[in-house]
Structures are given as structure tokens and as C-alpha cells.
Design a protein around this motif. Sequence first.
Motif, PDB file in Angstrom:
ATOM      1  N   LEU A   1       0.875  -1.285   0.023  1.00 11.00           N
ATOM      2  CA  LEU A   1       0.013   0.294  -0.103  1.00 11.00           C
ATOM      3  C   LEU A   1       0.956   1.263   0.091  1.00 11.00           C
ATOM      4  N   ILE A   2       2.176   1.152   0.826  1.00 13.65           N
ATOM      5  CA  ILE A   2       2.911   2.264   0.742  1.00 13.65           C
ATOM      6  C   ILE A   2       3.402   2.753  -0.647  1.00 13.65           C
ATOM      7  N   ALA A   3       3.811   1.542  -1.123  1.00 13.47           N
ATOM      8  CA  ALA A   3       4.649   1.528  -2.250  1.00 13.47           C
ATOM      9  C   ALA A   3       3.570   2.090  -3.514  1.00 13.47           C
ATOM     10  N   LEU A   4       2.237   1.716  -3.373  1.00  5.86           N
ATOM     11  CA  LEU A   4       1.320   1.854  -4.566  1.00  5.86           C
ATOM     12  C   LEU A   4       1.092   3.577  -4.318  1.00  5.86           C
ATOM     13  N   ARG A   5       1.136   3.976  -2.912  1.00  5.36           N
ATOM     14  CA  ARG A   5       0.960   5.387  -2.659  1.00  5.36           C
ATOM     15  C   ARG A   5       1.756   6.120  -3.399  1.00  5.36           C
ATOM     16  N   GLY A   6       3.190   5.492  -3.232  1.00  2.00           N
ATOM     17  CA  GLY A   6       4.359   6.291  -3.990  1.00  2.00           C
ATOM     18  C   GLY A   6       4.202   6.602  -5.210  1.00  2.00           C
ATOM     19  N   ASP A   7       3.797   5.296  -6.039  1.00  2.22           N
ATOM     20  CA  ASP A   7       3.448   5.336  -7.549  1.00  2.22           C
ATOM     21  C   ASP A   7       2.645   6.404  -7.776  1.00  2.22           C
ATOM     22  N   PHE A   8       1.491   6.397  -6.870  1.00  4.80           N
ATOM     23  CA  PHE A   8       0.565   7.437  -7.336  1.00  4.80           C
ATOM     24  C   PHE A   8       1.044   9.042  -7.164  1.00  4.80           C
ATOM     25  N   ASP A   9       1.861   9.086  -6.057  1.00  3.34           N
ATOM     26  CA  ASP A   9       2.414  10.300  -5.889  1.00  3.34           C
ATOM     27  C   ASP A   9       3.210  10.720  -7.055  1.00  3.34           C
ATOM     28  N   GLN A  10       4.023  10.026  -7.594  1.00  5.87           N
ATOM     29  CA  GLN A  10       4.817  10.236  -8.748  1.00  5.87           C
ATOM     30  C   GLN A  10       3.891  10.639  -9.874  1.00  5.87           C
ATOM     31  N   LEU A  11       2.547   9.882 -10.236  1.00  9.27           N
ATOM     32  CA  LEU A  11       1.806  10.136 -11.180  1.00  9.27           C
ATOM     33  C   LEU A  11       1.050  11.565 -10.898  1.00  9.27           C
ATOM     34  N   LEU A  12       0.683  11.834  -9.702  1.00  8.00           N
ATOM     35  CA  LEU A  12       0.193  13.086  -9.236  1.00  8.00           C
ATOM     36  C   LEU A  12       1.181  14.305  -9.789  1.00  8.00           C
ATOM     37  N   THR A  13       2.310  14.051  -9.320  1.00  8.47           N
ATOM     38  CA  THR A  13       3.410  14.932  -9.610  1.00  8.47           C
ATOM     39  C   THR A  13       3.535  15.213 -11.013  1.00  8.47           C
ATOM     40  N   LEU A  14       3.248  14.261 -11.899  1.00 11.11           N
ATOM     41  CA  LEU A  14       3.425  14.550 -13.207  1.00 11.11           C
ATOM     42  C   LEU A  14       2.197  14.977 -13.861  1.00 11.11           C
ATOM     43  N   ALA A  15       1.214  14.878 -13.248  1.00  9.51           N
ATOM     44  CA  ALA A  15      -0.068  15.552 -13.503  1.00  9.51           C
ATOM     45  C   ALA A  15      -0.052  17.262 -13.375  1.00  9.51           C
ATOM     46  N   ARG A  16       0.487  17.256 -12.014  1.00  9.94           N
ATOM     47  CA  ARG A  16       0.677  18.728 -11.873  1.00  9.94           C
ATOM     48  C   ARG A  16       1.778  19.364 -12.502  1.00  9.94           C
ATOM     49  N   ALA A  17       2.848  18.858 -12.936  1.00 11.49           N
ATOM     50  CA  ALA A  17       3.739  19.288 -13.848  1.00 11.49           C
ATOM     51  C   ALA A  17       3.188  19.753 -15.187  1.00 11.49           C
ATOM     52  N   ILE A  18       2.202  18.787 -15.702  1.00 12.83           N
ATOM     53  CA  ILE A  18       1.677  19.003 -16.900  1.00 12.83           C
ATOM     54  C   ILE A  18       0.785  20.276 -16.926  1.00 12.83           C
ATOM     55  N   ALA A  19       0.107  20.615 -15.714  1.00 10.16           N
ATOM     56  CA  ALA A  19      -0.680  21.737 -15.422  1.00 10.16           C
ATOM     57  C   ALA A  19      -0.048  22.849 -15.408  1.00 10.16           C
ATOM     58  N   ALA A  20       1.228  22.686 -14.611  1.00  7.82           N
ATOM     59  CA  ALA A  20       2.065  23.884 -14.442  1.00  7.82           C
ATOM     60  C   ALA A  20       2.716  24.279 -15.936  1.00  7.82           C
ATOM     61  N   LEU A  21       2.949  23.451 -16.910  1.00 10.55           N
ATOM     62  CA  LEU A  21       3.779  23.662 -17.880  1.00 10.55           C
ATOM     63  C   LEU A  21       2.460  24.192 -18.998  1.00 10.55           C
ATOM     64  N   SER A  22       1.451  24.093 -18.832  1.00  6.58           N
ATOM     65  CA  SER A  22       0.453  24.029 -19.870  1.00  6.58           C
ATOM     66  C   SER A  22      -0.039  25.697 -20.035  1.00  6.58           C
ATOM     67  N   PRO A  23      -0.255  26.181 -20.993  1.00  9.83           N
ATOM     68  CA  PRO A  23      -0.711  27.391 -21.272  1.00  9.83           C
ATOM     69  C   PRO A  23      -2.036  27.895 -20.704  1.00  9.83           C
ATOM     70  N   GLU A  24      -2.847  26.842 -20.556  1.00  9.41           N
ATOM     71  CA  GLU A  24      -4.227  26.981 -19.928  1.00  9.41           C
ATOM     72  C   GLU A  24      -4.580  25.732 -19.045  1.00  9.41           C
ATOM     73  N   VAL A  25      -5.322  26.305 -18.013  1.00  7.66           N
ATOM     74  CA  VAL A  25      -5.692  25.063 -17.204  1.00  7.66           C
ATOM     75  C   VAL A  25      -7.135  25.329 -16.984  1.00  7.66           C
ATOM     76  N   VAL A  26      -7.784  24.164 -16.359  1.00  8.90           N
ATOM     77  CA  VAL A  26      -9.450  24.202 -15.961  1.00  8.90           C
ATOM     78  C   VAL A  26      -9.494  24.267 -14.714  1.00  8.90           C
ATOM     79  N   ALA A  27     -10.018  25.063 -14.048  1.00  5.99           N
ATOM     80  CA  ALA A  27     -10.027  25.327 -12.524  1.00  5.99           C
ATOM     81  C   ALA A  27     -10.718  24.033 -11.758  1.00  5.99           C
ATOM     82  N   VAL A  28     -11.799  23.440 -12.701  1.00  7.10           N
ATOM     83  CA  VAL A  28     -12.782  22.616 -12.150  1.00  7.10           C
ATOM     84  C   VAL A  28     -11.785  21.318 -12.162  1.00  7.10           C
ATOM     85  N   GLU A  29     -11.137  21.029 -12.944  1.00  2.01           N
ATOM     86  CA  GLU A  29     -10.228  19.884 -13.198  1.00  2.01           C
ATOM     87  C   GLU A  29      -9.249  19.803 -12.064  1.00  2.01           C
ATOM     88  N   GLU A  30      -8.554  20.948 -11.786  1.00  2.11           N
ATOM     89  CA  GLU A  30      -7.613  21.247 -10.834  1.00  2.11           C
ATOM     90  C   GLU A  30      -8.125  20.998  -9.583  1.00  2.11           C
TER      91      GLU A  30
END
Lengths: 262, 193
Positions: free
Chosen positions: B90-119
Amino acid sequence: MVGIANLELALWYLSLVLQMTVVFYLLARRLLSLYPGLSAYLLVNILQSCLLIVTYRLWGIDDSRAEQLAWISQIPVLVMRAWAIADICRLLLARYRGIWGLAWRVLLTLAAGLIVFSIFSAGRQWDHAVLKASASLELTTVVFLITLFLFARHYGITASPAIRALALGFLTYSSFTVLNHKILEHLSDRYVAEWQLFGTLPFLASVGMWLWAVRQPVAQTAAGVTLLPRDVYYALTPEFNLRLRLLNERLNRLWNPEGHRP
Amino acid sequence: MSLLFLLPLLALVVFLVLVFFWSLRGTPTKRLDQFQAADFECAGRRHATHGPQICQALDNRDLQYLASAGGAHLARRVRRDRRQVVKNYLIALRGDFDQLLTLARAIAALSPEVVAVEELERLRLTVQFHLRCRIIYFRLLLGAATLPQISGVSDLVSHLAVRLETALQELGERAALAVELASSTDRRNLDAV
């Protein structure tokens, strides 16, 4: 008391000199366009100090007209401070266009809400109202700055040392002012001399931090960022969220199996 | 002169200042400028794919066989060990998802537009996910969950492993392509200078 008054006056003049030094640096290094808010704030602050020196010499420090003028002259100072803080937001997030579009709406709503709360919770008695409103506005500044940096942290955006120092300067001043105002509100006249002194000391520290900030290399503050194509976000984000929602549903089933039996 | 009246406000200010310094500390995940295409390609594939082994670890028949062949003591010990494996998973799974979320946030930060509802939705889901993971973890830690309940984990992770594997492969390929595209644009700009 006379000792405190002399010390306070000396610190006041020192802060004036320091503020002028910061403005001089901004002018000499042609940084006015990079930090317009901070420049305007310090200039207005310097003008306010000059006005107060003249007023106190003219009417005396205990005169009610001088006191009212001092509070009223705080209004342009507060407006300029808001601009300076908006500058920090811009310097930190504006490079990330998408996030900036979201951040300024969130932060503006938060600030508006807190300011309205500050005004309504201040009460109607002039003496207390000004003090309470001022303390609440300082607390608004603290909450606003923290939200800004939490926002940046959430998206993995790192602030340059200059931006950190600028923010820390405002945070230091506002935090101490909140506490200082609260003590004055409780102890009233017994605390006036110390209140002036403990208001000037954190401000001096803040101006010191701003001086350090404006001396940092400009490249660190204004570096550009290459953005991803627009479609990437629209294609990936809903998928991320969908998968996360599915995972949460499964975790919920695991946590509460009885609740999901048909 | 007593300053007790100041304590609640002082505590609040100290708390806020601590939060500020915490937010100034380096982010636990990578900084945006450190992301590379390779990060998107291997995201989330490390632990989520071990679902079948976790299923095996939680299989009741194994424990029944152990109890009959090796005695109750051995079965208890194996059960405890396997519970630990699930916790670690479970701990490792959480780590995997943290990595996934970090990528999602990085994509949001590097996008010229973001949708508030999605964020906001992602923020809400992230909080919910971490909260639930912790609750399940503590249930396992306290031994409050029975084995049939815990075996639900196997269902969760095996399905999730498959989903993640295929989804991340697709997402990774597309994200890597996007990063490549962005860096080639950047190179063109540099060449122009």
C-alpha cells in the motif's frame, strides 16, 4: 519613556534611510519595471514618513488631528503594499501562464473575502475599528502569502531567493504587526510607547530583507519557461482524474465493504 | 502584565509562519525544470504491476493449508508476515500514485491554460486518496481488518495494476512526445538567437 521615544525616533530615521537606499538601488539598477509595486510602496512610505514628521512637529504627537492624519495616510500605503504583494505573485507565477490564470482568481477571491471580513469584524468605534481592521488586514497579508507559496509548492514551482526574501519581508512585518496591534488593543495607553517601537523594529528587518532581495541577480527572478502544447493538458488531465476517481471508489469499497453490497 | 490573551493569536501566527517556511522548503518531488521525457515513460510502473503476487500473498487457501499442515502457530506467523507485505505494498502504491500526481501537476504547471474545475477535482481526489490509504493502512496496522476484508486489496491492486500499466503506457508516450515537442521548440528558439 523619553529613552524609548528617542530610540524609536532614531529607528524611524534609520528605516527612512534604508527605504531610500532600496529605492536608490531600484533606480540605479533600472529595476523599477521589475518591482513596480515595491518601488511605489517604498516611495509612498517615505512620503508618509515625511508628512508625519512635519505634522508631529506642527501639532505635536498627541494631537488628535495628527493621529487621524496618520491613520488616513495609511490608506495609500496599504494600497501600494497590496500592489507590491501582487508583484510577488506575478514574479513567482506569471511565467506559468495556465497556473497564473487560475492563481490570480483564487488569490483575489481569497483576499477580497478576507478584506470584507476584516472590515465587518472591525466594529463601529473609530479607535478600535481602525486598529482591528489594520490587524485583520495584516493577517490577510500573512494568509495570502502563505496561500501563494502553498500554491507554488503544490505545482512544484520554486521561488528564487529574491522572491523568497521579498515575501519573507512582508510576512515578518505583517506577523509582528498583528501581534503588536492585539497587545495595544488590550493594554491601550499603557502600551503606546512600546507599540511604536515594536512596530518599527520588524519594519526595519523587513526593509533589510527587501534590500537584500533587490541586490540579487535579475536573471534568477525573471527566467523564462517553455510551455507544453495546449492539447496535452486537455488530453491528459481528465484521464488522470478519471483514474484517480476510480481508484478512490475502489479504496472506498475496501474501507467500507458493507456499504457497497447490492 | 499578563500576556495570556495573546496566546491564541500568537499560536495562530507561529503556525502560519511555520506553514510558510514549510512551503518554502524544496518540494518533495522534482522541480519542474528537472522533468525529462523519461520520467513520463516509466511513471507508476514499478509497484503497481506486482498485483498477482499480492493476490497470492492474501490467498485464504494458502493459510488454511498452512494451518492444517504446519499448525496454527505457523499460520499465524505467515498471516502476520503477509499482512506486513500488504502494508508495504500500500505504501509503495501510494508512492507510485504520488509520482503520477506529480506528473499531472507538472503538466498543469507547464500548460498555457488550465481548467479550474479539473484542478480542484484533482486536489479533492488527491486528499481523498491519501486519507483513504491512511485509513486502510491503520486498519491493517491495528489488525482491525479481517482477512476476507484485506483480500479486497488483491482485487483492488490487480485491477489497478492492469489499468495503470496500460493507461500509463499511453499517457507516458503522449506526455513524452509533448515534452520532446516542447524541447525541440525551445532548441529552435535558441538556434534563432
